[in-house]
Design an enzyme around this catalytic site. Structure first.
Site, short mmCIF file in Angstrom:
data_model
loop_
_atom_site.label_atom_id
_atom_site.label_comp_id
_atom_site.label_asym_id
_atom_site.label_seq_id
_atom_site.Cartn_x
_atom_site.Cartn_y
_atom_site.Cartn_z
N LYS A 93 -0.25 -4.39 -10.12
CA LYS A 93 -0.95 -3.20 -9.65
C LYS A 93 -2.35 -3.59 -9.22
CE LYS A 93 -1.47 1.21 -9.00
NZ LYS A 93 -1.81 0.85 -7.59
N GLN A 114 -8.54 -7.77 -11.97
CA GLN A 114 -7.67 -6.59 -12.09
C GLN A 114 -6.76 -6.70 -13.31
OE1 GLN A 114 -7.85 -4.37 -9.07
NE2 GLN A 114 -7.15 -2.87 -10.55
N LYS A 117 -8.88 -5.69 -16.28
CA LYS A 117 -9.25 -4.27 -16.13
C LYS A 117 -8.05 -3.38 -16.46
CE LYS A 117 -10.95 -3.31 -12.08
NZ LYS A 117 -11.20 -2.84 -10.69
N LYS A 129 -3.84 -8.08 -6.27
CA LYS A 129 -4.75 -7.61 -5.22
C LYS A 129 -4.23 -8.16 -3.90
CE LYS A 129 -8.62 -5.24 -5.09
NZ LYS A 129 -9.15 -4.30 -6.08
N GLY A 168 -5.67 1.53 -2.52
CA GLY A 168 -6.77 1.22 -1.60
C GLY A 168 -7.84 0.35 -2.24
N ASP A 169 -8.76 -0.09 -1.41
CA ASP A 169 -9.96 -0.82 -1.82
C ASP A 169 -10.87 -0.78 -0.59
OD1 ASP A 169 -10.93 -2.66 -4.21
OD2 ASP A 169 -11.51 -3.73 -2.42
N THR A 213 -12.66 6.60 -9.41
CA THR A 213 -13.45 5.40 -9.73
C THR A 213 -14.92 5.79 -9.93
OG1 THR A 213 -11.93 4.15 -8.34
CG2 THR A 213 -13.95 3.03 -9.03
N ASN A 244 -16.00 5.09 -0.82
CA ASN A 244 -15.30 5.94 -1.80
C ASN A 244 -15.98 5.93 -3.17
OD1 ASN A 244 -13.21 5.69 -4.21
ND2 ASN A 244 -12.36 7.15 -2.76
N SER A 380 -4.55 5.83 -10.84
CA SER A 380 -3.38 5.33 -10.09
C SER A 380 -2.16 5.25 -11.03
CB SER A 380 -3.66 3.93 -9.54
OG SER A 380 -4.35 3.99 -8.32
P1 NDP Z 1 -15.20 1.54 0.86
O1 NDP Z 1 -14.63 0.75 1.97
O2 NDP Z 1 -14.87 2.97 0.75
O3 NDP Z 1 -16.78 1.41 0.83
C1 NDP Z 1 -17.42 0.16 0.78
C2 NDP Z 1 -18.91 0.38 0.89
O4 NDP Z 1 -19.56 -0.83 0.59
C3 NDP Z 1 -19.34 0.78 2.30
O5 NDP Z 1 -20.46 1.60 2.22
C4 NDP Z 1 -19.68 -0.57 2.92
O6 NDP Z 1 -20.59 -0.48 3.98
C5 NDP Z 1 -20.30 -1.28 1.73
N1 NDP Z 1 -20.10 -2.72 1.88
C6 NDP Z 1 -18.92 -3.38 1.98
N2 NDP Z 1 -19.12 -4.69 2.15
C7 NDP Z 1 -20.45 -4.86 2.15
C8 NDP Z 1 -21.30 -5.99 2.28
N3 NDP Z 1 -20.79 -7.22 2.43
N4 NDP Z 1 -22.63 -5.79 2.21
C9 NDP Z 1 -23.16 -4.53 2.06
N5 NDP Z 1 -22.41 -3.42 1.94
C10 NDP Z 1 -21.09 -3.59 1.98
O7 NDP Z 1 -14.75 0.75 -0.47
P2 NDP Z 1 -14.71 1.28 -1.98
O8 NDP Z 1 -15.80 2.26 -2.21
O9 NDP Z 1 -13.32 1.65 -2.29
O10 NDP Z 1 -15.00 -0.08 -2.78
C11 NDP Z 1 -16.33 -0.47 -3.15
C12 NDP Z 1 -16.24 -1.47 -4.31
O11 NDP Z 1 -15.61 -0.84 -5.42
C13 NDP Z 1 -15.43 -2.73 -4.04
O12 NDP Z 1 -16.00 -3.81 -4.76
C14 NDP Z 1 -14.07 -2.39 -4.62
O13 NDP Z 1 -13.34 -3.55 -4.96
C15 NDP Z 1 -14.49 -1.61 -5.85
N6 NDP Z 1 -13.51 -0.73 -6.46
C16 NDP Z 1 -12.86 0.22 -5.72
C17 NDP Z 1 -11.96 1.06 -6.33
C18 NDP Z 1 -11.28 2.17 -5.60
O14 NDP Z 1 -10.57 2.94 -6.22
N7 NDP Z 1 -11.48 2.35 -4.29
C19 NDP Z 1 -11.63 0.93 -7.75
C20 NDP Z 1 -12.45 -0.04 -8.45
C21 NDP Z 1 -13.33 -0.84 -7.80
P3 NDP Z 1 -20.06 -0.60 5.49
O15 NDP Z 1 -19.31 0.66 5.75
O16 NDP Z 1 -21.28 -0.76 6.31
O17 NDP Z 1 -19.18 -1.81 5.52
O1 2IT Z 2 -10.36 -2.55 -7.86
C1 2IT Z 2 -9.62 -1.61 -8.18
O2 2IT Z 2 -9.42 -1.30 -9.38
C2 2IT Z 2 -8.97 -0.84 -7.12
N1 2IT Z 2 -9.22 -1.09 -5.94
C3 2IT Z 2 -7.99 0.25 -7.47
C4 2IT Z 2 -6.63 -0.33 -7.72
C5 2IT Z 2 -5.52 0.66 -7.87
O3 2IT Z 2 -4.37 0.19 -7.95
O4 2IT Z 2 -5.74 1.88 -7.95
#
Ligand code: NDP
Ligand code: 2IT
Length: 448
Positions: A93, A114, A117, A129, A168-169, A213, A244, A380
């Site tokens: 997952k 992951q 976590k 992943k 997603g991520d 998240t 997100n 999830s």
């Molecule tokens: P999104 O794609 O929705 O948002 C990512 C954000 O981070 C955007 O604002 C993006 O800016 C910015 N960003 C990405 N790469 C860079 C970079 N190299 N330098 C500066 N800013 C950057 O992703 P999420 O919000 O889903 O994910 C954000 C983090 O949270 C990741 O590390 C992900 O692994 C983690 N995460 C996500 C989960 C989920 O459920 N979605 C769960 C747990 C962890 P821009 O649009 O300009 O690229």
């Molecule tokens: O980093 C993370 O925990 C995620 N992107 C969510 C993973 C998931 O299966 O919901």
């Protein structure tokens, strides 16, 4: 008897030798291994039968070609990945990331994190992943959809609701999950809802998954502050990113009476001393898929700093919610000097080891991502439960479960840190507690 520190050194040495150039993976593995010594001193059997080496080797790594045509008919070839790291606790997952910089090292570190976590959630999910080095920025809807369809055409043979369940991520949200699910359904001729999570509400998604998240990070932060005899109310915060995780963390902080004075994207930082306007941010980022310059244009008192560093903005609470290694030792020193009292990681491994060291030395409360951002994958897993039952729970029900899962993760990390004479050390608590759960299951399942 092999001493724990020797066993750990041997594994680190083997990992360095066998994974040259995979700096993110080696960093993530090193951060877990170096916290395990006190546990392995007490339970040496957890390091026997090559368990540490087995745990650091993915069960399966899949790399595949993703060809697709852009709107002008030009052919592009991207690289797709899925690293199925560990299935001792349940089906693989973890999310999918679309990012032009994605490589095997990054996918491996994310799948490794992951695994622990997911273990901390207490739910039956293994760790994985995946994603592709595809850049969705500047691409039309049709192009992203065709990319998703080509990506899923290959990936689907590795998936299944009992086998591997992506979500997603970065760069992959509900829109992309829809196109991925549509292609899966079309080719397999099965409405197998449980094969992907983060789905839309009227096609098998769970209420609350989108927010989970960001909400979970703030729930963890709140409990960590309470545990330290403090609270979040009335404080100032900065949240990096504006995707997100960041958006929903900002919204949840606002509900608690915290003023979020800055957020960012990869182009720069927006500082809004009146507090980030969540509705405007949502419209700019989710509806218009625009940049933060558009947010600043809609808020006359907000200042956009192209290429700025968000960690230079004074705050009491810092939530890195963008990407790995975005917060360095220098940034951590700036935060501490400016009066930051707590850091909660919404992203995966956003703080470098130097930064973690600075927070530790300064006594800043620090919530590592593998514990603090587990709310997304936890919901999830609740989505998978609903899909298996063909049921749909209410938002209130899911939120209540999320809150109790985050409290339980916090309490387990805090208790484990105390058990090993490291009170308040959530890094040690999370790594030991997550590792122990995976390692005990692996021991029980034999040498596989
Ligand atoms: P999104 O794609 O929705 O948002 C990512 C954000 O981070 C955007 O604002 C993006 O800016 C910015 N960003 C990405 N790469 C860079 C970079 N190299 N330098 C500066 N800013 C950057 O992703 P999420 O919000 O889903 O994910 C954000 C983090 O949270 C990741 O590390 C992900 O692994 C983690 N995460 C996500 C989960 C989920 O459920 N979605 C769960 C747990 C962890 P821009 O649009 O300009 O690229
Ligand atoms: O980093 C993370 O925990 C995620 N992107 C969510 C993973 C998931 O299966 O919901």
């Amino acid at each position: 008897m092999v001493r724990a520190s020797n066993a750990i050194d041997d594994v680190c040495e083997a990992l360095n030798r066998r994974n040259p150039g995979e700096s993110e993976f080696l960093q993530a593995a090193g951060e877990v291994l170096e916290r395990l010594e006190p546990l392995l001193d007490r339970q040496p059997e957890l390091a026997s039968h090559g368990l540490l080496l087995r745990l650091c080797e993915p069960e399966r790594q899949i790399i595949f070609r993703v060809p697709w045509q852009d709107d002008r008919g030009e052919v592009h070839v991207n690289r797709g990945f899925r690293v199925e790291f560990n299935s001792a606790l349940g089906p693989y997952k973890g999310g999918l990331r679309f990012d032009p910089d994605l490589d095997l090292s990054t996918v491996k570190f994310l799948a490794f994190e992951q695994t622990f976590k997911n273990a901390l959630t207490g739910l039956s999910i293994g760790g994985a992943k995946g994603g592709a080095d595809f850049d969705p920025k500047g691409r039309s809807e049709g192009e992203v959809m065709r990319f998703c369809q080509s990506f899923m055409t290959e990936l689907l043979r590795h998936l299944g609701e009992q086998t591997d369940v992506p979500a997603g991520d970065i760069g992959v949200g509900t829109r992309e999950i829809g196109w991925l699910f549509g292609q899966y359904k079309r080719i397999t001729n099965r409405y197998e809802s449980g094969v992907l999570t983060g789905k839309g509400l009227n096609w098998g998604g769970s209420p609350g998954r989108e927010q989970a998240t960001g909400q979970g990070v703030v729930l963890f932060l709140q409990r960590m502050l309470e545990h330290a005899g403090s609270s979040a109310e009335g404080r100032t915060a900065v949240v990096s990113g504006s995707g997100n995780v960041a958006l929903h963390a900002i919204e949840q902080l606002g509900r608690l009476g915290v003023t979020v004075v800055a957020c960012s994207d990869s182009d720069g930082v927006v500082v809004d001393r009146d507090g980030i306007d969540v509705d405007l941010l949502r419209r700019v980022k989710e509806v218009d898929r625009d940049r933060l310059t558009a947010y600043a244009a809609g808020r006359p008192r907000a200042e956009h700093r192209p290429g700025g560093n968000i960690w230079d903005v004074p705050c009491e609470l810092a939530l890195p919610c963008a990407t790995q290694n975005e917060l360095t030792g220098t940034d951590a020193k700036a935060l501490v000097a400016n009066g930051c009292i707590a850091v909660a990681e919404g992203a995966n491994m956003p703080s470098t080891p130097d930064a973690v060291g600075v927070f530790e030395a300064a006594g800043t409360s620090f919530a590592p991502g593998k514990a603090a951002n587990a709310g997304g994958v936890a919901v999830s897993a609740l989505e998978m439960q609903q899909n298996a039952m063909r049921a749909s729970w209410t938002l209130a029900d899911v939120e209540e479960r999320l809150a109790s899962i985050m409290d339980a993760i916090h309490d387990e990390c805090a208790r484990t840190a105390e058990e090993f004479d490291r009170p308040g050390d959530y890094v040690a608590g999370a790594n030991i507690a997550g590792f122990r759960r995976v390692a005990e299951a692996m021991s029980a399942l034999g040498i596989i």
